[in-house]
Scaffold this motif. Structure first.
Motif, PDB file in Angstrom:
ATOM      1  N   GLY A 152       0.900  -1.218   0.043  1.00  0.00           N
ATOM      2  CA  GLY A 152      -0.190  -0.005  -0.098  1.00  0.00           C
ATOM      3  C   GLY A 152       0.932   1.305  -0.035  1.00  0.00           C
ATOM      4  N   GLY A 153       2.127   1.060   0.016  1.00  0.00           N
ATOM      5  CA  GLY A 153       2.922   2.356   0.310  1.00  0.00           C
ATOM      6  C   GLY A 153       3.076   3.065  -1.115  1.00  0.00           C
ATOM      7  N   ARG A 154       3.613   4.367  -1.136  1.00  0.00           N
ATOM      8  CA  ARG A 154       3.807   5.115  -1.953  1.00  0.00           C
ATOM      9  C   ARG A 154       4.841   6.102  -1.967  1.00  0.00           C
ATOM     10  N   SER A 155       5.639   5.905  -0.804  1.00  0.00           N
ATOM     11  CA  SER A 155       6.732   7.069  -0.645  1.00  0.00           C
ATOM     12  C   SER A 155       7.931   6.349  -0.372  1.00  0.00           C
ATOM     13  N   PRO A 156       9.122   7.005  -0.137  1.00  0.00           N
ATOM     14  CA  PRO A 156      10.602   6.431   0.071  1.00  0.00           C
ATOM     15  C   PRO A 156      10.523   5.888   1.430  1.00  0.00           C
ATOM     16  N   MET A 157       9.479   6.179   2.521  1.00  0.00           N
ATOM     17  CA  MET A 157       9.492   5.471   3.813  1.00  0.00           C
ATOM     18  C   MET A 157       9.132   4.088   3.438  1.00  0.00           C
ATOM     19  N   GLY A 158       8.257   3.680   2.399  1.00  0.00           N
ATOM     20  CA  GLY A 158       7.794   2.435   2.170  1.00  0.00           C
ATOM     21  C   GLY A 158       6.708   2.390   1.177  1.00  0.00           C
ATOM     22  N   ILE A 159       7.213   1.640   0.127  1.00  0.00           N
ATOM     23  CA  ILE A 159       6.573   1.338  -1.133  1.00  0.00           C
ATOM     24  C   ILE A 159       6.052   0.085  -1.645  1.00  0.00           C
ATOM     25  N   ASP A 160       5.064  -0.267  -2.359  1.00  0.00           N
ATOM     26  CA  ASP A 160       5.288  -1.540  -3.100  1.00  0.00           C
ATOM     27  C   ASP A 160       5.266  -1.499  -4.518  1.00  0.00           C
ATOM     28  N   ALA A 161       5.428  -2.607  -5.184  1.00  0.00           N
ATOM     29  CA  ALA A 161       5.808  -2.760  -6.604  1.00  0.00           C
ATOM     30  C   ALA A 161       4.870  -1.663  -7.545  1.00  0.00           C
ATOM     31  N   ALA A 162       3.531  -1.937  -7.380  1.00  0.00           N
ATOM     32  CA  ALA A 162       2.757  -0.896  -8.422  1.00  0.00           C
ATOM     33  C   ALA A 162       2.904   0.383  -7.834  1.00  0.00           C
ATOM     34  N   GLY A 163       3.021   0.831  -6.546  1.00  0.00           N
ATOM     35  CA  GLY A 163       3.070   2.086  -5.981  1.00  0.00           C
ATOM     36  C   GLY A 163       4.440   2.840  -6.450  1.00  0.00           C
ATOM     37  N   PHE A 164       5.356   1.840  -6.579  1.00  0.00           N
ATOM     38  CA  PHE A 164       6.618   2.299  -7.163  1.00  0.00           C
ATOM     39  C   PHE A 164       6.652   2.708  -8.735  1.00  0.00           C
ATOM     40  N   ILE A 165       5.993   2.068  -9.538  1.00  0.00           N
ATOM     41  CA  ILE A 165       5.646   2.286 -10.939  1.00  0.00           C
ATOM     42  C   ILE A 165       5.048   3.401 -10.840  1.00  0.00           C
ATOM     43  N   GLN A 166       3.845   3.641 -10.333  1.00  0.00           N
ATOM     44  CA  GLN A 166       2.999   4.733 -10.551  1.00  0.00           C
ATOM     45  C   GLN A 166       3.695   6.104 -10.087  1.00  0.00           C
ATOM     46  N   MET A 167       4.295   6.155  -8.982  1.00  0.00           N
ATOM     47  CA  MET A 167       4.996   7.253  -8.653  1.00  0.00           C
ATOM     48  C   MET A 167       6.094   7.803  -9.600  1.00  0.00           C
ATOM     49  N   VAL A 168       6.887   6.788 -10.031  1.00  0.00           N
ATOM     50  CA  VAL A 168       7.815   7.310 -10.875  1.00  0.00           C
ATOM     51  C   VAL A 168       7.574   7.834 -12.176  1.00  0.00           C
ATOM     52  N   PHE A 169       6.257   7.248 -12.653  1.00  0.00           N
ATOM     53  CA  PHE A 169       5.760   7.913 -13.941  1.00  0.00           C
ATOM     54  C   PHE A 169       4.876   8.847 -13.550  1.00  0.00           C
ATOM     55  N   LYS A 170       4.279   9.174 -12.250  1.00  0.00           N
ATOM     56  CA  LYS A 170       3.251  10.222 -12.096  1.00  0.00           C
ATOM     57  C   LYS A 170       4.427  11.586 -12.073  1.00  0.00           C
ATOM     58  N   ILE A 171       5.567  11.176 -11.403  1.00  0.00           N
ATOM     59  CA  ILE A 171       6.697  12.392 -11.377  1.00  0.00           C
ATOM     60  C   ILE A 171       7.179  12.768 -12.601  1.00  0.00           C
ATOM     61  N   ALA A 172       6.974  11.785 -13.703  1.00  0.00           N
ATOM     62  CA  ALA A 172       7.303  11.938 -15.286  1.00  0.00           C
ATOM     63  C   ALA A 172       5.931  12.540 -15.893  1.00  0.00           C
ATOM     64  N   ASN A 173       4.881  12.825 -15.161  1.00  0.00           N
ATOM     65  CA  ASN A 173       3.864  13.429 -15.753  1.00  0.00           C
ATOM     66  C   ASN A 173       3.156  12.391 -16.738  1.00  0.00           C
ATOM     67  N   ILE A 174       3.316  11.105 -16.058  1.00  0.00           N
ATOM     68  CA  ILE A 174       2.459  10.008 -17.017  1.00  0.00           C
ATOM     69  C   ILE A 174       1.498   9.395 -15.830  1.00  0.00           C
ATOM     70  N   ALA A 175       0.208   9.553 -16.171  1.00  0.00           N
ATOM     71  CA  ALA A 175      -0.746   8.913 -15.013  1.00  0.00           C
ATOM     72  C   ALA A 175      -0.786   7.287 -15.372  1.00  0.00           C
ATOM     73  N   LEU A 176      -0.673   6.619 -14.448  1.00  0.00           N
ATOM     74  CA  LEU A 176      -1.071   5.229 -14.438  1.00  0.00           C
ATOM     75  C   LEU A 176      -1.946   4.720 -13.287  1.00  0.00           C
ATOM     76  N   PRO A 177      -2.690   3.712 -13.492  1.00  0.00           N
ATOM     77  CA  PRO A 177      -3.508   3.517 -12.381  1.00  0.00           C
ATOM     78  C   PRO A 177      -2.750   2.783 -11.093  1.00  0.00           C
ATOM     79  N   ARG A 178      -3.288   2.534  -9.967  1.00  0.00           N
ATOM     80  CA  ARG A 178      -2.798   2.213  -8.734  1.00  0.00           C
ATOM     81  C   ARG A 178      -2.239   0.671  -8.886  1.00  0.00           C
ATOM     82  N   GLU A 179      -2.874  -0.231  -9.503  1.00  0.00           N
ATOM     83  CA  GLU A 179      -2.660  -1.694  -9.374  1.00  0.00           C
ATOM     84  C   GLU A 179      -1.875  -2.148 -10.662  1.00  0.00           C
ATOM     85  N   ALA A 180      -1.016  -3.112 -10.509  1.00  0.00           N
ATOM     86  CA  ALA A 180      -0.220  -3.601 -11.476  1.00  0.00           C
ATOM     87  C   ALA A 180      -1.311  -4.431 -12.528  1.00  0.00           C
TER      88      ALA A 180
END
Length: 283
Positions: A152-180
């Motif tokens: 369920g995590g989305r931060s450097p304090m704790g993150i899951d696999a899909a959250g990691f993908i979502q956050m990296v692409f979100k910062i790159a201005n590409i919107a992705l859903p939450r789940e793999a």
């Protein structure tokens, strides 16, 4: 009339139900926006996250109500924090924020929220200045290295696999859903992993064929993903190979290209001869 909220804290758990004992399914980061769908007493709010439509329950005292006009401004005018951790400074308070937090109506130095002016002195980027590229994706992804895995995590304090993908692409201005299992439908398919390029996303399946894991392709037949922590492993047409344990940990299903075709770095190499022994444990 719909009601809206902004996250005023570093990160806030989104839960599957209106109870502190229920599963954490995602998180709100500072400055992220939500629509309040319903409330349960004064303690809980069922929200829909504005950026990905994810629905869950949040403690009401961890949200700040905003007006529709504020929502309109905050949606269009903001910057992303690029610092792993950075404090927001005000006259009588400090709020630590993490990478990917939104700085609403940021002017390059400060912004105001609830009549409080905050100063942010770290590195930030405005979405309109972002040109999504494989190089940018990989730089952001590597900043999360060693972040601990947290369901369920989305931060450097704790993150899951899909959250990691979502956050990296979100910062790159590409919107992705939450789940793999939803992300796998975005982008275009790459026929073979040997044809993949840095910045592509690899998806992995469990024994029943369900998409349960994902990672970002790196050069030299490597993948960065959240498994125990954000880490780098080898990848080939079988899946992810853990060199320390000498076994495959995830079975490859498909690779998707989220970026538009561009002059990207050289394609990921085929696995080096002898990298993976002939006799290994497959999943």
């Amino acid at each position: 009339m719909p009601s809206y909220a902004i996250c005023p804290l570093s990160n806030v758990p989104i839960r599957s139900n209106s109870s502190d004992k229920s599963e954490i399914v995602s998180q709100l980061l500072f400055g992220e926006l939500a629509e309040v769908l319903e409330t349960k007493g004064r303690q809980w709010a069922k929200i829909r996250c504005i950026w990905d439509n994810y629905v869950g329950w949040v403690a009401a005292n961890q949200l700040k109500a905003i007006t529709p006009s504020e929502l309109s401004v905050f949606r269009e005018h903001f910057a992303y924090s690029l610092e792993l951790f950075q404090p927001l400074m005000a006259d009588n308070e400090v709020i630590p924020v993490v990478m990917g937090a939104r700085l609403p109506n940021f002017d390059g130095m400060r912004f105001a929220l609830d009549n409080t002016v905050y100063t942010f002195s770290g590195q930030a980027v405005f979405p309109e200045h972002i040109k999504p590229s494989a190089e940018f994706i990989l730089k952001i992804a590597r900043r999360y290295l060693h972040a601990p895995f947290l369901h369920g995590g989305r931060s450097p304090m704790g993150i899951d696999a899909a959250g990691f993908i979502q956050m990296v692409f979100k910062i790159a201005n590409i919107a992705l859903p939450r789940e793999a299992a939803q992300q796998v439908y975005i982008g275009t398919a790459v026929d073979f992993v040997e044809q993949s390029m840095p910045g592509d996303v690899a998806f992995f399946e469990n024994r029943t064929g369900r998409i349960t894991h994902c990672g970002i392709i790196l050069p030299d037949a490597e993948v960065i993903h959240a498994f125990g922590s954000v880490r780098i492993d080898k990848i080939d047409h079988y899946g992810i190979y853990d060199r320390s344990e000498k076994r495959y940990t995830h079975r490859l299903r498909v690779v998707r290209r989220m970026l538009k075709t561009e002059a990207t770095p050289k394609q990921v190499k085929r696995r080096v001869s002898g990298h993976i022994p002939n006799q290994v444990e497959l999943f």
